[in-house]
Design a protein around this motif. Structure first.
Motif, short mmCIF file in Angstrom:
data_model
loop_
_atom_site.label_atom_id
_atom_site.label_comp_id
_atom_site.label_asym_id
_atom_site.label_seq_id
_atom_site.Cartn_x
_atom_site.Cartn_y
_atom_site.Cartn_z
N LYS A 254 54.99 61.92 92.41
CA LYS A 254 53.75 62.01 91.82
C LYS A 254 52.48 61.94 92.73
CE LYS A 254 50.97 59.03 88.67
NZ LYS A 254 50.81 58.14 87.59
N ASP B 229 47.13 56.64 93.52
CA ASP B 229 48.04 57.28 92.40
C ASP B 229 48.94 58.40 92.83
OD1 ASP B 229 49.19 56.70 89.93
OD2 ASP B 229 47.79 57.80 88.68
N GLU C 87 49.86 59.86 82.25
CA GLU C 87 50.02 61.39 82.63
C GLU C 87 50.87 61.59 83.86
OE1 GLU C 87 48.05 58.80 83.96
OE2 GLU C 87 48.56 59.26 86.13
ZN ZN Z 1 48.58 57.40 86.88
#
Ligand code: ZN
Ligand code: BES
Ligand code: ZN
Length: 501
Positions: A267, A290, A351
Motif C-alpha cells: 500500500k 500510510d 481506501e
Molecule cells: Zn490508509
C-alpha cells in the motif's frame, strides 16, 4: 559505512574502539587482556562488584589513553547463551555502535562472540551484527539545517581465520538487508509534500537502475484503459496523479527449470486524510506513513537483488493520495475494480483496500507468468493497532503452507508476525445491497474484514496479507529503531523469498 571482516589477532589490532559481546556469566579476561593491559583492573572491578555480568542490555565502557591501540573497550551483555538469537544480536550491535558513536569514534571493531547454537555460527553472527549496526546508525536528518557530524565510518568484524569466508558472506547479507531497511525507512519518513506517488515512482526508477530490476509504471491513462476504477476512485480527489509501480527481479539462470514467480504488493498511500470521511486532526500527521507497505516492497526489491534470490519477484506499489476536495469520491459511490467487481464505498477512509484491490487483481489476473503466491503489506487498519499494538503485524492468509513459510521467515528475520483468522463469517460482513461488495464490515474485527475484502481480488492464487499498521513507525527511539518509520516488512519478505529459492 565501510564494513570489513578480518582475522587480525586482537592483540595487534588498532581501532577507535573494540566491542566484546559477552553472554551471562561468561568470563572474557583473556580477551580484555589482549585488548590492552590497562583494561584489566577495570574489568575485574566490574565483575567483582557485579556491575557487569553479561546481562542483556548491559553496556559498560572502559577507556585508556587515546594513544593506545584501542582507546575504548565496550562490554556489551547478550543475556543467557541459550536465549541469544538474531534479534538480541541486532539490538546489542546497534547499542554498541551508538555508544561508540557517542564516544566520538569513527571506527569500531566487533569481536565475534563465542557460544553454542546456530545463532553463534560465524555467518549468522556477522549477518545479525552488521544488520543491527546499519539499522542503528540510521538517522532521518534530510531537513535539518545542521545534520550531525558524528558517525561510524568503518565497522570491522574480527573473526578466527577458519571463519573468514562464512563471516564475509554473513556480513554481506547483513549489509544488504540493513541498507534495504534504511531505504524503506527513509521513504517512510519523507513528508507527504515530498513523498508523492510521483516521488515513489522516481525512487523505484532509481533502485531499478542501480540493481538491474525491470520497471513499468502505469499512469492514470493506463489504469483507465485497464478498468482500475477502484484505485482511480481513491485518487480522483487529489491533484497528485496516481501511479502503479511494477518492479521485476529476474534471477540468474540456474539449470533449465523456469523459476517460479512471487508477487509482493504494498500500500503506497502517500497521505491519508480519510477523504470526505475525514480523520480527526490529532495525529493526522502520522498518515504520511500510510505508504510504508509500499516502501517495504521497494526495500524488499532492493534486498532480493542484493541477495540474488532464486525466485522471480514482481513488486507492485499502488501509489495515491486520499484527499478531500471538490472531485473526491464520496460515501455511497460505487466503484468498479479491474476484475469487474463493483464496490460500494461506505467510508472513504477505508481506501487502502481499494487501491490494493486493483493492484492485486492486476497481479493475479493480468501478469504472465501467473504468480505462484502473492503477499501484500499495508498499514491497513487502526483495528490492528488495537489488537496487536507494536508487538506483531497481523498475518491473514487463506493458504496454510504460505502462512507457515511467512511465520518461519518472521522468526529468522525479527519482523514479528501473528496469524489471525479468515472465514465465511468475516467474508459475509462485506455484503452490500447496492453493489457486489461493500468496503466496510460490521463494527468489530476490522483487520479481518479488511483482509476478507482484499481476498476477493486475488483469484485462486495463494495469498497472504500483512497488516503492518502497528509496526510501520514508532514514536520513540528504542533498540535499533529511531523515531519514525521502522522499515518493517523488508526483512521478513526478503527472508521468505530467500527460503523459497
Ligand atoms: Zn490508509
Ligand atoms: N491508514 C488507515 C489505517 C491506520 C490507522 C493505520 C491508524 C495506522 C494507524 C486506513 O486507511 C484507515 O483509515 N482505516 C480505517 C478503516 C475503517 C474506516 C474501516 C480505520 O482503521 O479506522
Ligand atoms: Zn484511511
Amino acid at each position: 559505512m565501510e564494513i570489513r571482516v578480518a582475522d587480525t589477532a586482537l592483540g595487534r589490532h588498532r581501532d577507535d574502539a573494540v566491542v566484546l559481546f559477552v553472554t551471562q556469566g561468561e568470563r572474557v579476561r583473556a580477551r580484555v587482556n589482549s585488548a590492552g593491559k590497562a583494561f584489566r583492573a577495570g574489568y575485574q572491578t566490574l565483575v567483582n562488584t557485579k556491575a557487569f555480568g553479561g546481562e542483556s542490555g548491559q553496556l559498560r565502557v572502559l577507556t585508556q589513553s587515546q594513544d593506545e591501540r584501542l582507546p575504548h573497550l565496550l562490554l556489551v551483555g547478550l543475556g543467557k547463551e541459550k536465549a541469544v538469537d538474531g534479534q538480541s544480536l541486532r539490538h546489542a550491535a546497534s547499542s554498541a555502535a551508538r555508544a561508540a558513536r557517542d564516544l566520538g569514534c569513527r571506527g569500531v571493531t566487533f569481536v565475534l562472540p563465542d557460544g553454542r547454537g546456530s545463532a553463534f555460527r560465524a555467518d549468522n553472527l556477522a549477518e545479525a551484527l552488521v544488520e543491527g549496526t546499519v539499522q542503528g546508525m540510521y538517522r532521518f536528518e534530510t531537513y535539518k539545517k545542521k545534520p550531525s557530524e558524528d558517525g561510524i565510518d568503518q565497522l570491522t568484524l574480527l573473526v578466527g581465520e577458519s571463519d573468514l569466508k562464512r563471516a564475509r558472506r554473513g556480513a554481506d547479507e547483513g549489509r544488504v538487508l540493513g541498507e534495504a531497511v534504511t531505504f524503506a525507512r527513509q521513504l517512510g519518513n519523507e513528508p507527504g509534500n515530498t513523498a508523492t506517488p510521483t516521488f515513489l515512482a522516481e525512487e523505484a526508477a532509481r533502485i531499478a537502475e542501480e540493481n538491474g530490476l525491470g520497471l513499468r509504471v502505469l499512469e492514470e491513462a493506463d489504469m483507465r484503459a485497464l478498468g482500475m476504477g477502484s484505485l482511480l476512485g481513491v485518487s480522483q480527489g487529489s491533484s497528485q496523479p496516481a501511479k502503479l509501480i511494477i518492479l521485476t527481479y529476474e534471477p540468474k539462470k540456474r539449470g533449465k527449470k523456469r523459476p517460479e514467480t512471487i508477487a509482493i504488493v504494498g500500500k503506497g498511500l502517500t497521505f491519508d486524510t480519510g477523504g470526505v470521511s475525514i480523520k480527526p486532526s490529532a495525529k493526522m500527521e502520522d498518515m504520511k506513513f500510510d505508504m510504508c507497505g509500499g516502501a517495504a516492497v521497494l526495500g524488499a526489491m532492493q534486498a532480493v537483488a542484493g541477495l540474488q534470490v532464486g525466485v522471480r519477484v514482481v513488486g507492485l506499489v499502488p501509489a495515491s493520495e486520499n484527499m478531500c476536495g471538490g472531485n473526491s469520491y464520496k460515501p455511497g459511490d460505487i466503484l468498479k475494480a479491474m476484475n469487474g467487481t463493483t464496490i460500494e464505498v461506505r467510508n472513504t477512509d477505508a481506501e487502502g483496500r481499494l487501491i490494493l484491490a486493483d493492484a492485486l487483481a492486476y497481479a493475479t489476473s493480468k501478469m504472465r507468468p501467473k504468480p505462484k503466491a502473492i503477499v501484500d503489506l499495508a498499514t491497513l487498519t487502526g483495528a490492528c493497532v488495537v489488537a496487536l499494538g507494536d508487538g506483531h503485524a497481523a498475518l491473514v492468509s487463506n493458504h496454510d503452507g504460505l502462512a507457515d513459510e511467512l511465520l518461519d521467515a518472521s522468526q529468522t528475520s525479527g519482523d514479528a508476525l501473528w496469524r489471525m483468522p479468515i472465514n465465511d463469517g468475516y467474508r459475509a460482513q462485506l455484503d452490500s445491497p447496492y453493489a457486489d461488495v461493500s468496503n466496510l464490515g460490521s463494527p468489530g474485527a476490522g483487520t479481518l474484514t479488511a483482509a476478507a475484502f482484499l481476498e476477493k481480488f486475488t483469484g485462486k492464487v495463494p495469498w497472504a496479507h500483512l497488516d503492518i499498521a502497528g509496526m510501520a513507525w514508532t514514536a520513540k527511539k528504542s533498540g535499533y529503531f529511531s523515531t519514525g518509520a521502522t522499515g518493517f516488512g523488508v526483512r521478513v519478505i526478503a527472508k521468505f523469498l530467500q527460503a523459497r529459492g
